[in-house]
Design a protein around this motif. Sequence first.
Motif, PDB file in Angstrom:
ATOM      1  N   VAL A  54      32.762   4.127  32.417  1.00 49.23           N
ATOM      2  CA  VAL A  54      33.181   5.297  33.200  1.00 49.23           C
ATOM      3  C   VAL A  54      32.047   6.294  33.396  1.00 49.23           C
ATOM      4  O   VAL A  54      32.223   7.294  34.092  1.00 49.23           O
ATOM      5  CB  VAL A  54      34.381   6.000  32.534  1.00 49.23           C
ATOM      6  CG1 VAL A  54      35.533   5.046  32.332  1.00 49.23           C
ATOM      7  CG2 VAL A  54      33.981   6.648  31.215  1.00 49.23           C
ATOM      8  N   ALA A  55      30.891   6.016  32.801  1.00 49.40           N
ATOM      9  CA  ALA A  55      29.808   7.002  32.820  1.00 49.40           C
ATOM     10  C   ALA A  55      29.340   7.341  34.233  1.00 49.40           C
ATOM     11  O   ALA A  55      28.903   8.464  34.491  1.00 49.40           O
ATOM     12  CB  ALA A  55      28.627   6.509  31.981  1.00 49.40           C
ATOM     13  N   LEU A  56      29.418   6.395  35.147  1.00 47.69           N
ATOM     14  CA  LEU A  56      28.919   6.621  36.504  1.00 47.69           C
ATOM     15  C   LEU A  56      30.027   6.839  37.521  1.00 47.69           C
ATOM     16  O   LEU A  56      29.777   6.774  38.731  1.00 47.69           O
ATOM     17  CB  LEU A  56      28.047   5.431  36.932  1.00 47.69           C
ATOM     18  CG  LEU A  56      26.803   5.174  36.087  1.00 47.69           C
ATOM     19  CD1 LEU A  56      26.056   3.950  36.599  1.00 47.69           C
ATOM     20  CD2 LEU A  56      25.880   6.398  36.088  1.00 47.69           C
ATOM     21  N   CYS A  57      31.242   7.103  37.066  1.00 47.86           N
ATOM     22  CA  CYS A  57      32.341   7.360  38.004  1.00 47.86           C
ATOM     23  C   CYS A  57      32.076   8.621  38.822  1.00 47.86           C
ATOM     24  O   CYS A  57      31.570   9.618  38.298  1.00 47.86           O
ATOM     25  CB  CYS A  57      33.654   7.542  37.243  1.00 47.86           C
ATOM     26  SG  CYS A  57      34.391   6.026  36.628  1.00 47.86           S
ATOM     27  N   ASN A  58      32.443   8.567  40.099  1.00 43.96           N
ATOM     28  CA  ASN A  58      32.384   9.794  40.884  1.00 43.96           C
ATOM     29  C   ASN A  58      33.685  10.574  40.693  1.00 43.96           C
ATOM     30  O   ASN A  58      34.614  10.128  40.015  1.00 43.96           O
ATOM     31  CB  ASN A  58      32.130   9.484  42.360  1.00 43.96           C
ATOM     32  CG  ASN A  58      33.216   8.609  42.970  1.00 43.96           C
ATOM     33  OD1 ASN A  58      34.376   8.672  42.584  1.00 43.96           O
ATOM     34  ND2 ASN A  58      32.836   7.786  43.940  1.00 43.96           N
TER      35      ASN A  58
ATOM     36  N   GLU B  16      33.930   9.709  20.891  1.00 39.47           N
ATOM     37  CA  GLU B  16      33.400   8.995  19.731  1.00 39.47           C
ATOM     38  C   GLU B  16      32.068   8.326  20.038  1.00 39.47           C
ATOM     39  O   GLU B  16      31.237   8.163  19.145  1.00 39.47           O
ATOM     40  CB  GLU B  16      34.421   7.953  19.263  1.00 39.47           C
ATOM     41  CG  GLU B  16      34.074   7.327  17.918  1.00 39.47           C
ATOM     42  CD  GLU B  16      35.151   6.387  17.429  1.00 39.47           C
ATOM     43  OE1 GLU B  16      35.464   5.422  18.163  1.00 39.47           O
ATOM     44  OE2 GLU B  16      35.699   6.605  16.338  1.00 39.47           O
ATOM     45  N   ARG B  17      31.870   7.965  21.289  1.00 43.09           N
ATOM     46  CA  ARG B  17      30.616   7.317  21.688  1.00 43.09           C
ATOM     47  C   ARG B  17      29.591   8.310  22.228  1.00 43.09           C
ATOM     48  O   ARG B  17      28.554   7.903  22.760  1.00 43.09           O
ATOM     49  CB  ARG B  17      30.913   6.233  22.739  1.00 43.09           C
ATOM     50  CG  ARG B  17      31.627   5.026  22.139  1.00 43.09           C
ATOM     51  CD  ARG B  17      32.294   4.191  23.191  1.00 43.09           C
ATOM     52  NE  ARG B  17      32.904   2.987  22.624  1.00 43.09           N
ATOM     53  CZ  ARG B  17      34.046   2.974  21.951  1.00 43.09           C
ATOM     54  NH1 ARG B  17      34.712   4.105  21.761  1.00 43.09           N
ATOM     55  NH2 ARG B  17      34.532   1.852  21.467  1.00 43.09           N
ATOM     56  N   GLY B  18      29.873   9.591  22.101  1.00 43.22           N
ATOM     57  CA  GLY B  18      28.934  10.617  22.523  1.00 43.22           C
ATOM     58  C   GLY B  18      28.752  10.702  24.027  1.00 43.22           C
ATOM     59  O   GLY B  18      27.693  11.134  24.506  1.00 43.22           O
ATOM     60  N   LEU B  19      29.790  10.318  24.783  1.00 42.49           N
ATOM     61  CA  LEU B  19      29.683  10.275  26.245  1.00 42.49           C
ATOM     62  C   LEU B  19      30.336  11.464  26.935  1.00 42.49           C
ATOM     63  O   LEU B  19      30.283  11.566  28.155  1.00 42.49           O
ATOM     64  CB  LEU B  19      30.337   8.983  26.776  1.00 42.49           C
ATOM     65  CG  LEU B  19      29.745   7.666  26.287  1.00 42.49           C
ATOM     66  CD1 LEU B  19      30.610   6.504  26.760  1.00 42.49           C
ATOM     67  CD2 LEU B  19      28.321   7.516  26.796  1.00 42.49           C
TER      68      LEU B  19
END
Length: 356
Positions: free
Chosen positions: A19-23, A49-52
């Motif tokens: 989901v890091a690059l979702c617009n 939890e994953r620091g995102l």
Amino acid sequence: MSDGPRPSITRALRDPQSVALCNLQQWEALVLEARRTNLLSRLAHEIAERGLLDRVPPAPRAHLVAAQALAEAQSDAMRREVTYIRKALAKVGIDIVLLKGAAYLMAGLPAARGRLFTDVDILVPFERLPEVEAALMLHGWFTTHHSAYDQRYYREWMHELPPLRHAVRTTVVDVHHAILPRTARLKPSSAKLLAASRPIPGEDRLRVLSPADLVLHSATHLFLNEELSQGLRDLADLDSLLRHFADDPGFWNELPRRAVELDLARPLHYGLRHASRLFGTPVRGAARSNGERWLDGIMGALYERALRPVAPREPGLLTPLARQALFMRAHWLRMPPLLLTRHLVSKVLRVDRDGG
């Protein structure tokens, strides 16, 4: 991911990095889907939890942070409520076996992280039900179903007392003496479940089911339940339990053996199959099962449709029809034909009478 398809909540939970690059448009769709399935707070936990979390745009991040806060508040409230129940039942002199969300939370299982809670479910011996109910009523809980038919329905045929609501806190406790109705076709032994339960370290008089039984109850609750609106959340619980216990020595051999012993092999089969398909849950060794191909095909198609989140503007009737078919199946498995007919007729007559 700005030009790709919107990520599903199942994919996002399997791989939070995706989901890091979702617009913003994709985030809007994901947040709505996660909220409809009661999985937004779990998604928030996995991302944090994953620091995102800092990589999420401000608008969806606000929803995730709010969901985290809600889950934490509900966890605190659940712990307090379990304490109240334990105090109310102290003089009864029995251990309390917690079920579902309360069990996950008090036992410190990963399935409780980012989970939302509603009522407290407990399992007690059938012969102690009158004492347990009386003690809870003395401490402010009262029955929520007052009609003579509802009282008989719960007390003669079901696996629990009518839900008890607290007069001040409005919290609800479900007191179970079994995990399936007494009229159900499958007959898991409550005595065996209670005997194999384990104490919660540091929590006097509180117990949880054994690891295999926790998984079996989770699968049974989902795949013999007539209501599937929270089905994906329940499947996520099952996925978390399986992953947590996966490295325990002997777990994957004990699980199918215990399923046969408790007459729960079929719900376990469905649970493992659909957790693996939707969440990529690893299944090992003796727990693998091919089942009956023709039945698996039908049930697989129904559950894959019924467990899907329904978008507000989603066209078509396939998902509602699948859920209705599984609703009817659940009732068929929970009651013999004559009792089921009587129950459904009673419900229809009451709806007509209440609706004028």
